[in-house]
Design an enzyme around this catalytic site. Sequence first.
Site, mmCIF file in Angstrom:
data_model
loop_
_atom_site.group_PDB
_atom_site.id
_atom_site.type_symbol
_atom_site.label_atom_id
_atom_site.label_comp_id
_atom_site.label_asym_id
_atom_site.label_seq_id
_atom_site.Cartn_x
_atom_site.Cartn_y
_atom_site.Cartn_z
ATOM 1 N N ARG A 52 0.816 -1.215 0.000
ATOM 2 C CA ARG A 52 0.000 0.000 0.000
ATOM 3 C C ARG A 52 0.850 1.265 0.000
ATOM 4 O O ARG A 52 0.289 2.368 -0.032
ATOM 5 C CB ARG A 52 -0.874 0.013 1.251
ATOM 6 N N ARG A 87 -21.993 -3.293 2.844
ATOM 7 C CA ARG A 87 -21.520 -4.673 2.764
ATOM 8 C C ARG A 87 -21.443 -5.361 4.124
ATOM 9 O O ARG A 87 -21.222 -4.737 5.152
ATOM 10 C CB ARG A 87 -20.171 -4.735 2.033
HETATM 11 P P1 AMP Z 1 -8.355 -3.661 4.140
HETATM 12 O O1 AMP Z 1 -9.082 -4.840 4.686
HETATM 13 O O2 AMP Z 1 -7.311 -4.029 3.129
HETATM 14 O O3 AMP Z 1 -9.273 -2.577 3.646
HETATM 15 O O4 AMP Z 1 -7.546 -3.031 5.366
HETATM 16 C C1 AMP Z 1 -8.204 -2.530 6.512
HETATM 17 C C2 AMP Z 1 -7.274 -1.612 7.290
HETATM 18 O O5 AMP Z 1 -6.119 -2.348 7.735
HETATM 19 C C3 AMP Z 1 -6.688 -0.446 6.492
HETATM 20 O O6 AMP Z 1 -7.571 0.672 6.462
HETATM 21 C C4 AMP Z 1 -5.405 -0.158 7.261
HETATM 22 O O7 AMP Z 1 -5.668 0.518 8.482
HETATM 23 C C5 AMP Z 1 -4.949 -1.565 7.629
HETATM 24 N N1 AMP Z 1 -4.095 -2.163 6.574
HETATM 25 C C6 AMP Z 1 -4.372 -3.277 5.825
HETATM 26 N N2 AMP Z 1 -3.381 -3.541 4.966
HETATM 27 C C7 AMP Z 1 -2.446 -2.578 5.160
HETATM 28 C C8 AMP Z 1 -1.190 -2.301 4.557
HETATM 29 N N3 AMP Z 1 -0.691 -3.073 3.575
HETATM 30 N N4 AMP Z 1 -0.490 -1.224 5.016
HETATM 31 C C9 AMP Z 1 -0.958 -0.461 6.017
HETATM 32 N N5 AMP Z 1 -2.152 -0.649 6.601
HETATM 33 C C10 AMP Z 1 -2.895 -1.698 6.190
#
Ligand code: AMP
Length: 214
Positions: free
Chosen positions: A88, A127
């Site tokens: 990310r 969702r």
């Molecule tokens: P997601 O399920 O991918 O939308 O991730 C949910 C939350 O987890 C994000 O909003 C971040 O706070 C954290 N997160 C997940 N993946 C990452 C990543 N690769 N780098 C930093 N934060 C992450």
Amino acid sequence: MNIILLGPPGAGKGTQANRLVEERGMVQLSTGDMLRAAVKASTPLGLKAKAVMDRGELVSDEIVSELIDAELTAMDAGTGAIFDGYPRTRAQAERLDELLDKHGRKLDRVIELEVDEDALVDRITGRFTCGNCGAGYHDRYNLPQVEGVCDRCGSTEFKRRPDDTEETVRTRMQEYRAKTAPILPYYEERGIVSRVDGMASIDEVADKIDALLS
Ligand code: AMP
């Protein structure tokens, strides 16, 4: 085969990753899922990450990269990986290259799911998933066939992510625009980026991805 699914929150990365797991026997490596599991288990890592996640901001590059390293270590070398929600940031993208190298893997393709941001808030705030098997549903577009009963496993327990609120979604999108979208050129230079219209139906997007990986 090792691929990255890239796209803003709600673009359908998790949904498409699930399909690839079912149809191709690949493994989904979702840092978001790993972090949510750590929060649920109240591990020290989970306790540290929870507030950041609730605000929709990014947790540290070191934390997520360590999670990925551990998963790759545990994986069978012949099994393909789908990186979902990682990398990310540019630092994560560079670290992923090192990790792939360390584990004897190479990145085959980066698939960007292109979406209309206004539609994302609507997608995300409606969702929910089955609390037992994780099947995905939506209040307006994809309700279970029998109200309150999961189509896939019959469970009556459902859950919603605490960060799927409109305010947090806006922050998550800003984070995507500011930190994640700028990593695309890093991969474009290598000629491995493909773009797929993420506003199409789930099946259509899956077909396009399938064609790219064949
Ligand atoms: P997601 O399920 O991918 O939308 O991730 C949910 C939350 O987890 C994000 O909003 C971040 O706070 C954290 N997160 C997940 N993946 C990452 C990543 N690769 N780098 C930093 N934060 C992450």
